[in-house]
Design a protein around this motif. Sequence first.
Motif, PDB file in Angstrom:
ATOM      1  N   ALA A   1       0.823  -1.213   0.000  1.00  9.57           N
ATOM      2  CA  ALA A   1       0.000   0.000   0.000  1.00  9.57           C
ATOM      3  C   ALA A   1       0.856   1.261   0.000  1.00  9.57           C
ATOM      4  O   ALA A   1       0.514   2.252  -0.653  1.00  9.57           O
ATOM      5  N   TRP A   2       1.984   1.254   0.712  1.00  6.26           N
ATOM      6  CA  TRP A   2       2.812   2.464   0.783  1.00  6.26           C
ATOM      7  C   TRP A   2       3.378   2.833  -0.593  1.00  6.26           C
ATOM      8  O   TRP A   2       3.475   4.015  -0.933  1.00  6.26           O
ATOM      9  N   LEU A   3       3.724   1.793  -1.384  1.00  8.53           N
ATOM     10  CA  LEU A   3       4.286   2.054  -2.702  1.00  8.53           C
ATOM     11  C   LEU A   3       3.209   2.531  -3.670  1.00  8.53           C
ATOM     12  O   LEU A   3       3.449   3.411  -4.501  1.00  8.53           O
ATOM     13  N   ARG A   4       2.029   1.967  -3.548  1.00  9.46           N
ATOM     14  CA  ARG A   4       0.925   2.420  -4.396  1.00  9.46           C
ATOM     15  C   ARG A   4       0.593   3.892  -4.099  1.00  9.46           C
ATOM     16  O   ARG A   4       0.384   4.691  -5.010  1.00  9.46           O
ATOM     17  N   GLY A   5       0.577   4.245  -2.814  1.00  3.92           N
ATOM     18  CA  GLY A   5       0.316   5.625  -2.448  1.00  3.92           C
ATOM     19  C   GLY A   5       1.430   6.554  -2.905  1.00  3.92           C
ATOM     20  O   GLY A   5       1.175   7.679  -3.358  1.00  3.92           O
ATOM     21  N   LEU A   6       2.679   6.060  -2.808  1.00  3.59           N
ATOM     22  CA  LEU A   6       3.817   6.858  -3.259  1.00  3.59           C
ATOM     23  C   LEU A   6       3.744   7.102  -4.759  1.00  3.59           C
ATOM     24  O   LEU A   6       4.044   8.205  -5.236  1.00  3.59           O
ATOM     25  N   SER A   7       3.340   6.092  -5.506  1.00  6.52           N
ATOM     26  CA  SER A   7       3.230   6.227  -6.964  1.00  6.52           C
ATOM     27  C   SER A   7       2.206   7.295  -7.334  1.00  6.52           C
ATOM     28  O   SER A   7       2.403   8.063  -8.280  1.00  6.52           O
TER      29      SER A   7
ATOM     30  N   GLY B   1      12.073  15.436  -8.080  1.00  5.41           N
ATOM     31  CA  GLY B   1      12.993  14.339  -8.346  1.00  5.41           C
ATOM     32  C   GLY B   1      13.073  13.301  -7.241  1.00  5.41           C
ATOM     33  O   GLY B   1      12.146  13.127  -6.448  1.00  5.41           O
ATOM     34  N   ILE B   2      14.215  12.625  -7.164  1.00  7.25           N
ATOM     35  CA  ILE B   2      14.414  11.497  -6.265  1.00  7.25           C
ATOM     36  C   ILE B   2      14.165  11.853  -4.810  1.00  7.25           C
ATOM     37  O   ILE B   2      13.614  11.051  -4.038  1.00  7.25           O
ATOM     38  N   THR B   3      14.572  13.044  -4.400  1.00  2.00           N
ATOM     39  CA  THR B   3      14.417  13.411  -2.989  1.00  2.00           C
ATOM     40  C   THR B   3      12.956  13.407  -2.546  1.00  2.00           C
ATOM     41  O   THR B   3      12.668  13.182  -1.367  1.00  2.00           O
ATOM     42  N   ALA B   4      12.039  13.633  -3.500  1.00  5.07           N
ATOM     43  CA  ALA B   4      10.617  13.640  -3.159  1.00  5.07           C
ATOM     44  C   ALA B   4      10.148  12.260  -2.717  1.00  5.07           C
ATOM     45  O   ALA B   4       9.237  12.143  -1.883  1.00  5.07           O
ATOM     46  N   LEU B   5      10.762  11.207  -3.246  1.00  9.41           N
ATOM     47  CA  LEU B   5      10.348   9.849  -2.891  1.00  9.41           C
ATOM     48  C   LEU B   5      10.569   9.559  -1.409  1.00  9.41           C
ATOM     49  O   LEU B   5       9.693   9.009  -0.734  1.00  9.41           O
TER      50      LEU B   5
ATOM     51  N   HIS C   1      15.630   1.104   0.092  1.00  9.58           N
ATOM     52  CA  HIS C   1      14.381   0.339   0.110  1.00  9.58           C
ATOM     53  C   HIS C   1      13.468   0.756  -1.029  1.00  9.58           C
ATOM     54  O   HIS C   1      12.818  -0.087  -1.666  1.00  9.58           O
ATOM     55  N   ILE C   2      13.433   2.056  -1.294  1.00  8.07           N
ATOM     56  CA  ILE C   2      12.624   2.556  -2.412  1.00  8.07           C
ATOM     57  C   ILE C   2      13.133   1.986  -3.731  1.00  8.07           C
ATOM     58  O   ILE C   2      12.341   1.547  -4.572  1.00  8.07           O
ATOM     59  N   CYS C   3      14.446   1.980  -3.908  1.00  3.74           N
ATOM     60  CA  CYS C   3      15.040   1.474  -5.148  1.00  3.74           C
ATOM     61  C   CYS C   3      14.712   0.002  -5.351  1.00  3.74           C
ATOM     62  O   CYS C   3      14.319  -0.418  -6.446  1.00  3.74           O
ATOM     63  N   ARG C   4      14.865  -0.795  -4.298  1.00  2.00           N
ATOM     64  CA  ARG C   4      14.553  -2.234  -4.398  1.00  2.00           C
ATOM     65  C   ARG C   4      13.082  -2.448  -4.742  1.00  2.00           C
ATOM     66  O   ARG C   4      12.736  -3.310  -5.560  1.00  2.00           O
ATOM     67  N   SER C   5      12.216  -1.663  -4.135  1.00  2.00           N
ATOM     68  CA  SER C   5      10.774  -1.829  -4.356  1.00  2.00           C
ATOM     69  C   SER C   5      10.378  -1.445  -5.772  1.00  2.00           C
ATOM     70  O   SER C   5       9.567  -2.135  -6.413  1.00  2.00           O
ATOM     71  N   PHE C   6      10.935  -0.354  -6.288  1.00  2.00           N
ATOM     72  CA  PHE C   6      10.611   0.068  -7.651  1.00  2.00           C
ATOM     73  C   PHE C   6      11.092  -0.976  -8.664  1.00  2.00           C
ATOM     74  O   PHE C   6      10.389  -1.286  -9.629  1.00  2.00           O
ATOM     75  N   LYS C   7      12.268  -1.508  -8.443  1.00  3.30           N
ATOM     76  CA  LYS C   7      12.794  -2.513  -9.371  1.00  3.30           C
ATOM     77  C   LYS C   7      11.971  -3.788  -9.315  1.00  3.30           C
ATOM     78  O   LYS C   7      11.775  -4.458 -10.333  1.00  3.30           O
ATOM     79  N   ARG C   8      11.487  -4.130  -8.137  1.00  5.80           N
ATOM     80  CA  ARG C   8      10.685  -5.348  -8.007  1.00  5.80           C
ATOM     81  C   ARG C   8       9.305  -5.201  -8.626  1.00  5.80           C
ATOM     82  O   ARG C   8       8.853  -6.071  -9.367  1.00  5.80           O
ATOM     83  N   TYR C   9       8.638  -4.091  -8.315  1.00  8.01           N
ATOM     84  CA  TYR C   9       7.237  -3.950  -8.721  1.00  8.01           C
ATOM     85  C   TYR C   9       7.040  -3.220 -10.043  1.00  8.01           C
ATOM     86  O   TYR C   9       6.018  -3.401 -10.707  1.00  8.01           O
ATOM     87  N   TYR C  10       7.990  -2.383 -10.436  1.00  9.58           N
ATOM     88  CA  TYR C  10       7.854  -1.652 -11.692  1.00  9.58           C
ATOM     89  C   TYR C  10       8.884  -2.056 -12.734  1.00  9.58           C
ATOM     90  O   TYR C  10       8.795  -1.642 -13.890  1.00  9.58           O
ATOM     91  N   GLY C  11       9.864  -2.857 -12.329  1.00  5.71           N
ATOM     92  CA  GLY C  11      10.872  -3.313 -13.277  1.00  5.71           C
ATOM     93  C   GLY C  11      11.809  -2.218 -13.735  1.00  5.71           C
ATOM     94  O   GLY C  11      12.423  -2.324 -14.800  1.00  5.71           O
ATOM     95  N   MET C  12      11.940  -1.160 -12.954  1.00 12.30           N
ATOM     96  CA  MET C  12      12.815  -0.048 -13.307  1.00 12.30           C
ATOM     97  C   MET C  12      13.252   0.661 -12.034  1.00 12.30           C
ATOM     98  O   MET C  12      12.647   0.476 -10.962  1.00 12.30           O
ATOM     99  N   SER C  13      14.283   1.486 -12.152  1.00 12.73           N
ATOM    100  CA  SER C  13      14.760   2.240 -10.998  1.00 12.73           C
ATOM    101  C   SER C  13      13.858   3.440 -10.746  1.00 12.73           C
ATOM    102  O   SER C  13      13.107   3.866 -11.643  1.00 12.73           O
ATOM    103  N   PRO C  14      13.915   4.026  -9.541  1.00 13.39           N
ATOM    104  CA  PRO C  14      13.139   5.241  -9.281  1.00 13.39           C
ATOM    105  C   PRO C  14      13.491   6.370 -10.258  1.00 13.39           C
ATOM    106  O   PRO C  14      12.617   7.129 -10.669  1.00 13.39           O
TER     107      PRO C  14
END
Length: 282
Positions: free
Chosen positions: A173-179, A191-195, A205-218
């Motif tokens: 849920a946190w990643l969906r809300g962040l997106s 940019g990145i600092t906003a994440l 943690h953000i980088c790992r999550s984006f790569k896992r769920y979106y298949g790309m870096s933040p």
Amino acid sequence: MQVTEVTFQELREDKQTIKKEIMFSTGFSTCVHMHDFYEVTVVVEGIAATHANGALLELGPGSVILFRPYDVHLKSDGGGGVIFSFALPIKAMRLMFSYLGADMDLDQIIHLKKPPIVMLRAESLAYYRTRFPQVLEGFRRDDALMILSAKSMLVDMMIGFYKISSAAGAMPAWLRGLSEEISKKHNFTEGITALSRLSGMTQEHICRSFKRYYGMSPTQYIALLRLNYSAQLLLETGMDVLDIALESGFSSLSHFYHCFKDQFGVSPKAYRKLGGGWQNNA
């Protein structure tokens, strides 16, 4: 080459098209185009050659390709090709994915560089091959049962995109809300600092999550948000390209040009000129 922009409202107002919330048609493109709705195209016979965002894709029988809003594309006959296409408004597509379940994440599909493609099972293709002409005829008669049947087939085909949209499992849920938050202009231009500011999570943690769920870096994800926003400005405003780059969050014009062409297959100026989206192209 000229790129034509088509809106769903224009389809609804076309006297040759049934005025419904879903459109159903057959035939190949007459020009390179993009639109503000989703288009699902099924190849039932032969070969269909599609040019999408600068890439050539050859599709055989049973292929289902999902063109997203503002994909620059052309569908042509690659040899005995027979296709059927659905057009669906953005809101309707999101409602469909939401109805199908939390694991069906449309955002996973939106941010792919190329339109996603899945294959129908042999038995499904055989069924659709006989059913599509009947549905098309029903649309011409404004037959409510046939229109309902078309919606049912569309839902069935969308399930085929499940593996693409939920490849990494249910998104937290946190990643969906962040997106949702990072898609706002004042956030993705930061940019990145906003994440980290928005989520309270570490960069790692953000980088790992984006790569896992979106298949790309933040960084890649934010670049896509900026590019999509810049493409909208190119079509809808008369702003200079440099101003658009800065407004979208890019600090370097050369970097903006490189990223834009890599994503859309054409330069920003060519995108504006070919799209015909602003009256001051000259």
